[in-house]
Write an enzyme that holds these catalytic residues in place. Structure first.
Site, PDB file in Angstrom:
ATOM      1  N   TYR A  66       0.859  -1.195   0.000  1.00 62.40           N
ATOM      2  CA  TYR A  66       0.000   0.000   0.000  1.00 62.40           C
ATOM      3  C   TYR A  66       0.893   1.242   0.000  1.00 62.40           C
ATOM      4  CZ  TYR A  66      -3.938  -3.018   1.518  1.00 62.40           C
ATOM      5  OH  TYR A  66      -4.897  -3.989   1.617  1.00 62.40           O
ATOM      6  N   PHE A 213     -13.692  -3.410   1.624  1.00 59.77           N
ATOM      7  CA  PHE A 213     -14.731  -2.718   0.849  1.00 59.77           C
ATOM      8  C   PHE A 213     -16.089  -2.783   1.542  1.00 59.77           C
ATOM      9  CE2 PHE A 213     -12.372  -3.570  -3.448  1.00 59.77           C
ATOM     10  CZ  PHE A 213     -11.413  -2.626  -3.102  1.00 59.77           C
ATOM     11  N   LEU A 215     -17.432  -0.418   2.810  1.00 52.71           N
ATOM     12  CA  LEU A 215     -18.104   0.829   2.436  1.00 52.71           C
ATOM     13  C   LEU A 215     -18.207   0.943   0.922  1.00 52.71           C
ATOM     14  CD1 LEU A 215     -16.285   3.217   4.958  1.00 52.71           C
ATOM     15  CD2 LEU A 215     -18.403   1.931   5.282  1.00 52.71           C
ATOM     16  N   GLY A 216     -18.050  -0.157   0.245  1.00 55.50           N
ATOM     17  CA  GLY A 216     -18.220  -0.147  -1.204  1.00 55.50           C
ATOM     18  C   GLY A 216     -16.953   0.082  -1.993  1.00 55.50           C
ATOM     19  N   GLY A 217     -15.806   0.177  -1.312  1.00 47.18           N
ATOM     20  CA  GLY A 217     -14.544   0.374  -2.036  1.00 47.18           C
ATOM     21  C   GLY A 217     -14.556   1.704  -2.768  1.00 47.18           C
ATOM     22  N   LEU A 222     -22.282   5.835  -1.262  1.00 50.33           N
ATOM     23  CA  LEU A 222     -23.128   4.740  -0.771  1.00 50.33           C
ATOM     24  C   LEU A 222     -24.565   5.250  -0.754  1.00 50.33           C
ATOM     25  CD1 LEU A 222     -21.565   2.952   2.344  1.00 50.33           C
ATOM     26  CD2 LEU A 222     -22.032   2.019   0.076  1.00 50.33           C
TER      27      LEU A 222
HETATM   28  N1  LIG Z   1      -7.228  -7.911   1.092  1.00 50.11           N
HETATM   29  C1  LIG Z   1      -7.498  -7.207   0.032  1.00 50.11           C
HETATM   30  O1  LIG Z   1      -7.419  -7.677  -1.093  1.00 50.11           O
HETATM   31  C2  LIG Z   1      -7.937  -5.781   0.225  1.00 50.11           C
HETATM   32  C3  LIG Z   1      -8.413  -5.045  -0.885  1.00 50.11           C
HETATM   33  C4  LIG Z   1      -8.809  -3.751  -0.651  1.00 50.11           C
HETATM   34  C5  LIG Z   1      -8.749  -3.182   0.613  1.00 50.11           C
HETATM   35  N2  LIG Z   1      -8.264  -3.907   1.682  1.00 50.11           N
HETATM   36  C6  LIG Z   1      -8.238  -3.363   3.064  1.00 50.11           C
HETATM   37  O2  LIG Z   1      -9.537  -2.958   3.414  1.00 50.11           O
HETATM   38  C7  LIG Z   1      -9.528  -1.610   3.879  1.00 50.11           C
HETATM   39  C8  LIG Z   1     -10.814  -0.950   3.461  1.00 50.11           C
HETATM   40  O3  LIG Z   1     -10.869  -0.834   2.047  1.00 50.11           O
HETATM   41  P1  LIG Z   1     -11.074   0.558   1.287  1.00 50.11           P
HETATM   42  O4  LIG Z   1     -10.604   1.673   2.140  1.00 50.11           O
HETATM   43  O5  LIG Z   1     -10.502   0.430  -0.072  1.00 50.11           O
HETATM   44  O6  LIG Z   1     -12.641   0.591   1.091  1.00 50.11           O
HETATM   45  P2  LIG Z   1     -13.830   1.024   2.072  1.00 50.11           P
HETATM   46  O7  LIG Z   1     -13.530   0.791   3.500  1.00 50.11           O
HETATM   47  O8  LIG Z   1     -15.025   0.412   1.471  1.00 50.11           O
HETATM   48  O9  LIG Z   1     -13.846   2.634   1.861  1.00 50.11           O
HETATM   49  C9  LIG Z   1     -14.079   3.135   0.568  1.00 50.11           C
HETATM   50  C10 LIG Z   1     -14.053   4.612   0.470  1.00 50.11           C
HETATM   51  O10 LIG Z   1     -15.040   5.209   1.300  1.00 50.11           O
HETATM   52  C11 LIG Z   1     -14.646   6.514   1.637  1.00 50.11           C
HETATM   53  N3  LIG Z   1     -15.224   6.790   2.960  1.00 50.11           N
HETATM   54  C12 LIG Z   1     -14.871   6.209   4.138  1.00 50.11           C
HETATM   55  N4  LIG Z   1     -15.658   6.691   5.124  1.00 50.11           N
HETATM   56  C13 LIG Z   1     -16.513   7.575   4.547  1.00 50.11           C
HETATM   57  C14 LIG Z   1     -17.553   8.384   5.050  1.00 50.11           C
HETATM   58  N5  LIG Z   1     -17.866   8.368   6.344  1.00 50.11           N
HETATM   59  N6  LIG Z   1     -18.235   9.179   4.169  1.00 50.11           N
HETATM   60  C15 LIG Z   1     -17.923   9.201   2.859  1.00 50.11           C
HETATM   61  N7  LIG Z   1     -16.932   8.441   2.320  1.00 50.11           N
HETATM   62  C16 LIG Z   1     -16.235   7.635   3.158  1.00 50.11           C
HETATM   63  C17 LIG Z   1     -13.148   6.531   1.657  1.00 50.11           C
HETATM   64  O11 LIG Z   1     -12.659   7.684   1.012  1.00 50.11           O
HETATM   65  P3  LIG Z   1     -12.191   8.988   1.850  1.00 50.11           P
HETATM   66  O12 LIG Z   1     -10.730   8.846   2.075  1.00 50.11           O
HETATM   67  O13 LIG Z   1     -12.576  10.107   0.958  1.00 50.11           O
HETATM   68  O14 LIG Z   1     -12.962   8.996   3.150  1.00 50.11           O
HETATM   69  C18 LIG Z   1     -12.757   5.263   0.904  1.00 50.11           C
HETATM   70  O15 LIG Z   1     -12.066   5.566  -0.261  1.00 50.11           O
HETATM   71  C19 LIG Z   1      -8.290  -0.997   3.226  1.00 50.11           C
HETATM   72  O16 LIG Z   1      -7.825   0.112   3.945  1.00 50.11           O
HETATM   73  C20 LIG Z   1      -7.332  -2.147   3.237  1.00 50.11           C
HETATM   74  O17 LIG Z   1      -6.678  -2.170   4.493  1.00 50.11           O
HETATM   75  C21 LIG Z   1      -7.878  -5.206   1.484  1.00 50.11           C
END
Ligand SMILES: NC(=O)c1ccc[n+]([C@@H]2O[C@H](COP(=O)([O-])OP(=O)(O)OC[C@H]3O[C@@H](n4cnc5c(N)ncnc54)[C@H](OP(=O)(O)O)[C@@H]3O)[C@@H](O)[C@H]2O)c1
Length: 294
Positions: A66, A213, A215-217, A222
């Site tokens: 990352y 994901f 929060l939908g990635g 959302l």
């Molecule tokens: N194992 C795997 O293959 C894999 C793949 C992907 C991710 N991950 C892990 O999973 C974690 C979560 O994934 P993710 O961050 O990609 O997706 P997520 O948790 O679904 O978040 C997606 C997006 O939502 C936005 N967000 C978060 N809180 C919000 C809110 N309260 N209001 C509006 N927008 C909001 C964020 O952007 P903002 O910065 O603008 O808030 C972020 O880009 C990652 O940090 C990583 O550690 C693992």
């Protein structure tokens, strides 16, 4: 009462049966900036990581691939409070430009674990996932030879707990036959419930299920109709409902929502207080799981 209404009573999860963590953690992938998008100023990223821990996060999810996420966590939090756990992943290979170009062979895994030890500044890693390529076929490819290397590194004291990420049921079974699996990290959330069978299997087996994901990635917003209805009922945001839904959906779910925004972080942490009822859960249940994922 239904277990759906009880997540406050089970606000923690004992990772590997020993390492107790609150079920609302933090995903660090967004800290350096959106994947392929603009960089987040370093001081801002460091402030978000520090604030997460101030607000009660005790489980942070990261990876050497990352970009600078490990470095940001180290700058923000080292020396780590004794109750903070950091999970990292090995598996994907990344070139200097950030492009992923393949999967590490078994003989490359030790070097990747050592890279994480160095970047995070620790002698042992709390939780290391073998993160394999996306599931594109039933079952996926065998992971035993790679997982066995991580099991050896655990036996050597470099890793405390092992996890698997992006895996099928068959791959999880294969890993569990080699060494205890403390956590599974697959894609799962209120808008993508295809992995429901594995979520329930993890709950039965005492394995943490850390959905990515949730929060939908990279979804723009959302804004699905039922999610908006439940959010309105509670005077909450759809992001808070998505987080609370996972906590209510299974006692094994540990949420790792990602953000690089302080305001979003505060909003997301407040979701720990949001309790959904049966009617909410029914509305958000999308029905039968996808059997091709198992
Ligand atoms: N194992 C795997 O293959 C894999 C793949 C992907 C991710 N991950 C892990 O999973 C974690 C979560 O994934 P993710 O961050 O990609 O997706 P997520 O948790 O679904 O978040 C997606 C997006 O939502 C936005 N967000 C978060 N809180 C919000 C809110 N309260 N209001 C509006 N927008 C909001 C964020 O952007 P903002 O910065 O603008 O808030 C972020 O880009 C990652 O940090 C990583 O550690 C693992």
């Amino acid at each position: 009462m239904s277990p759906h209404t009880h997540h406050d009573a089970a606000a923690t999860f004992a990772l590997g049966g020993t390492l107790t963590i609150p079920r609302l953690g933090f995903g660090a992938m967004q800290l350096p900036g959106r994947w392929g998008g603009p960089a987040v100023p370093r001081e801002a990223a460091v402030a978000v990581a520090r604030r997460a821990v101030e607000l009660g996060v005790r489980h942070l999810d990261t990876a050497a691939f990352y970009f600078s996420a490990n470095d940001i966590l180290r700058t923000a939090l080292h020396p780590y409070p004794s109750d903070v756990t950091i999970a990292t992943k090995v598996g994907p290979l990344r070139d200097a430009s950030g492009e992923m170009y393949g999967e590490a062979r078994p003989d490359q895994l030790r070097e990747l674990v050592e890279e994480n030890l160095r970047q995070l500044g620790v002698d042992a890693l709390d939780l290391v996932y073998l993160r394999v390529g996306r599931l594109d076929a039933v079952g996926g490819v065998p992971i035993g030879d790679r997982f066995a290397v991580l099991a050896e590194l655990r036996a050597a004291g470099l890793i405390r707990h092992l996890g698997v990420s992006n895996v099928s049921r068959a791959q999880l079974d294969e890993a569990r036959a080699i060494a205890p699996v403390a956590a599974v990290q697959n894609q799962f959330g209120v808008l993508d419930q295809r992995d429901a069978v594995l979520v329930d299997l993890c709950a039965d087996a005492g394995i943490a299920y850390m959905p990515f994901f949730a929060l939908g990635g990279s979804r723009a917003a959302l804004a699905e109709a039922n999610l908006m209805t439940v959010a309105e009922r509670h005077g909450a945001t759809t992001y808070q409902v998505a987080i609370a839904w996972g906590l209510a959906r299974s006692p094994s779910i540990v949420q790792i929502p990602g953000t690089s925004s302080l305001a979003h972080l505060e909003e997301n942490m407040a979701a720990a207080q949001l309790v959904l009822d049966e009617a909410d859960m029914t509305l958000l249940d999308t029905g039968a799981p996808d059997s091709t994922r198992q």
